[in-house]
Design an enzyme around this catalytic site. Structure first.
Site, PDB file in Angstrom:
ATOM      1  N   LYS A  71       0.843  -1.186   0.000  1.00  0.00           N
ATOM      2  CA  LYS A  71       0.000   0.000   0.000  1.00  0.00           C
ATOM      3  C   LYS A  71       0.879   1.237   0.000  1.00  0.00           C
ATOM      4  CE  LYS A  71      -4.026   2.072   0.634  1.00  0.00           C
ATOM      5  NZ  LYS A  71      -3.564   3.137  -0.272  1.00  0.00           N
ATOM      6  N   LYS A  95       5.361   1.986   8.714  1.00  0.00           N
ATOM      7  CA  LYS A  95       4.203   2.759   9.162  1.00  0.00           C
ATOM      8  C   LYS A  95       2.981   1.856   9.329  1.00  0.00           C
ATOM      9  CE  LYS A  95       3.867   6.653   7.103  1.00  0.00           C
ATOM     10  NZ  LYS A  95       3.594   7.717   6.097  1.00  0.00           N
ATOM     11  N   LYS A 107       5.336   2.456  -2.915  1.00  0.00           N
ATOM     12  CA  LYS A 107       5.347   3.866  -3.286  1.00  0.00           C
ATOM     13  C   LYS A 107       5.520   3.961  -4.784  1.00  0.00           C
ATOM     14  CE  LYS A 107       4.857   7.778  -1.118  1.00  0.00           C
ATOM     15  NZ  LYS A 107       3.898   7.968  -0.019  1.00  0.00           N
ATOM     16  N   THR A 191      -4.454  12.759   7.210  1.00  0.00           N
ATOM     17  CA  THR A 191      -3.045  12.844   7.601  1.00  0.00           C
ATOM     18  C   THR A 191      -2.828  14.020   8.544  1.00  0.00           C
ATOM     19  OG1 THR A 191      -2.408  11.902   5.457  1.00  0.00           O
ATOM     20  CG2 THR A 191      -0.678  12.949   6.757  1.00  0.00           C
ATOM     21  N   SER A 350      -7.056   5.351   4.585  1.00  0.00           N
ATOM     22  CA  SER A 350      -7.048   4.595   3.329  1.00  0.00           C
ATOM     23  C   SER A 350      -7.400   3.131   3.586  1.00  0.00           C
ATOM     24  CB  SER A 350      -5.677   4.684   2.659  1.00  0.00           C
ATOM     25  OG  SER A 350      -5.546   5.875   1.911  1.00  0.00           O
TER      26      SER A 350
END
Length: 444
Positions: A71, A95, A107, A191, A350
């Protein structure tokens, strides 16, 4: 390419090596986690408005899927490079592990300046990127999301392209989508909200009062703008904001809502009439309680770290602090809220969006906020407990909690031999809390 001394990949690997040694894990864990399992490099042809065909270089790094599908976001930026994308994928794995999410890290990025593209060209680039990667992504393989210079509209185009290729709707393949396409309420501000939750928790353990605190923020995009608004609603005076074009400062506090409206209208905070101009260098030297780097990597370095006067540094961006600067801040007693904790709100919501897409049952914003609060506070408490019990910096504590969970999964799957290593506390979800950052009723 980034300077070798400030390589984000080198920083991620250095952090990993320190934790593997501290936990007493074998070298196999480091070898499995030091590089992405898969990296895809693509060339994306786009017919420009001028009629010229232009090739754009794109990347996707998929780090480790021991906990679940990978992810991570997709950024469109002129400075995207492979080293950066690899590092960001590694940090995303940590994370997700820290928050207890069933994901690995990924990413993506495209080397471009979206400000130089027309809307049609941007759409063609977005669709072309997904066409090039369609065989490597999916709800149970790799789930992209927005990042720097990408938006819910870009995610909408990407979702539509993937659906065309597969021949059926598949909303769970991408998160950060428009609500009408299966997006989650509360995703856009998640965020920034998570950053302020961690600042609030840090203030509590440090004996600070948010209504008496001051803050300076670098970056005023999807993260920094919401950090500013939530800090303001919590009573903290936001005295300075800087973006890519300039900044504004007022010692008595900025009118954050007016600044937010000005930024949306003008594309920058530069020239805002409610304060005086300020640049990046000056912002990092301000005598504030909280400094929030919410832009790009490697902005806090060994050159400016000695001059930071903030009591708390909350990393809204990924990798904003070099390892050398991190050591300086720790020696000087600055309380750092590391990126894999502070800015985890985005990937957490998400995850909620992905769950809602798979269930085809959608939550209210209040449900999203309550669940985000539970996971963020639980993660903070686990990291802070490790920080105190192990007498290590908050960043090292966060990595210890995350990599402990990853090591347990690697052993359970048989990827590495079982070993009697040093375990640390894992997060336990906190009690659900009310939305303390709610917009004042008078403004509704």
């Amino acid at each position: 390419m980034p300077e070798a001394n400030h390589s984000p990949l080198r920083a991620a690997q250095k952090q990993l090596a320190a934790v593997v040694e501290r936990l007493g894990l074998g070298p196999d864990v480091y070898e499995l986690l030091k590089e992405p399992a898969r990296v895809i490099e693509v060339s994306i042809p786009v017919r420009m408005d001028s009629g010229r065909l232009k090739l754009f270089k794109g990347y996707r790094a998929q780090h480790c899927d021991v906990l679940g599908p990978t992810k991570g976001g997709i950024r469109f930026h002129p400075r995207v490079d492979l080293d950066e994308v690899k590092a960001l994928a590694i940090w995303m794995t940590f994370k997700c592990a820290l928050l207890g999410l069933p994901y690995g890290g990924a990413k993506g990025g495209v080397i471009c300046d979206p400000r130089e593209l027309s809307r049609r060209e941007l759409e063609e680039l977005s669709r072309g990127y997904i066409r090039a990667l369609a065989g490597f992504i999916g709800p149970d393989r790799d789930i992209p999301a927005p990042d720097v210079n990408t938006s819910d509209q870009v995610m909408g185009w990407m979702l539509d392209e993937f659906s065309r290729i597969t021949g059926h709707p598949n909303p769970a393949v991408i998160t950060g989508k428009p609500l009408v396409l299966g997006g989650s309420r509360g995703r856009g501000e998640a965020t920034g909200r998570g950053v302020v939750v961690t600042i609030r928790e840090a203030a509590r353990v440090l004996g600070m009062d948010m209504e008496r605190m001051t803050a300076a923020i670098q970056g005023f995009g999807k993260v920094g703008s919401w950090v500013a608004r939530y800090l303001h609603r919590s009573g903290t005076r936001v005295v300075a904001v800087v973006d890519a074009y300039g900044g504004v400062y007022h010692p008595d506090g900025l009118d954050v809502e007016a600044l937010f409206a000005y930024g949306r209208q003008n594309g920058t905070v530069r020239g805002f009439p409610g304060g005086q101009p300020i640049d990046n260098e000056s912002l990092f030297r301000l005598p504030v309680d909280v400094l929030v780097p919410a832009a790009l990597e490697n902005v806090i370095t060994e050159e400016n770290a000695p001059h930071i006067q903030a009591r708390i540094v909350a990393e809204g961006a990924n990798g904003p602090t070099t390892p050398e600067a991190d050591e300086i801040l720790y020696r000087r007693g600055v309380f750092v809220l590391p990126d894999i904790l502070a800015n985890a709100g985005g990937v957490t919501v998400s995850y909620f969006e992905w769950v809602q897409n798979l269930m085809q049952y959608y939550w209210s914003e209040e449900q999203v906020v309550r669940q985000l609060e539970r996971l963020m506070v639980g993660a903070f408490k686990a990291v802070y407990r490790c920080h105190v019990e192990e007498s290590v910096p908050m960043r090292l504590a966060a990595y210890m909690v995350a990599i402990d969970r990853l090591a347990e999964a690697l052993i359970a799957r048989g990827w590495v031999p079982a070993t009697d290593y040093h375990h640390v506390p894992q997060p336990e979800p906190a009690e659900a809390a009310v939305d303390v950052f709610r917009e004042p009723a008078a403004s509704v």
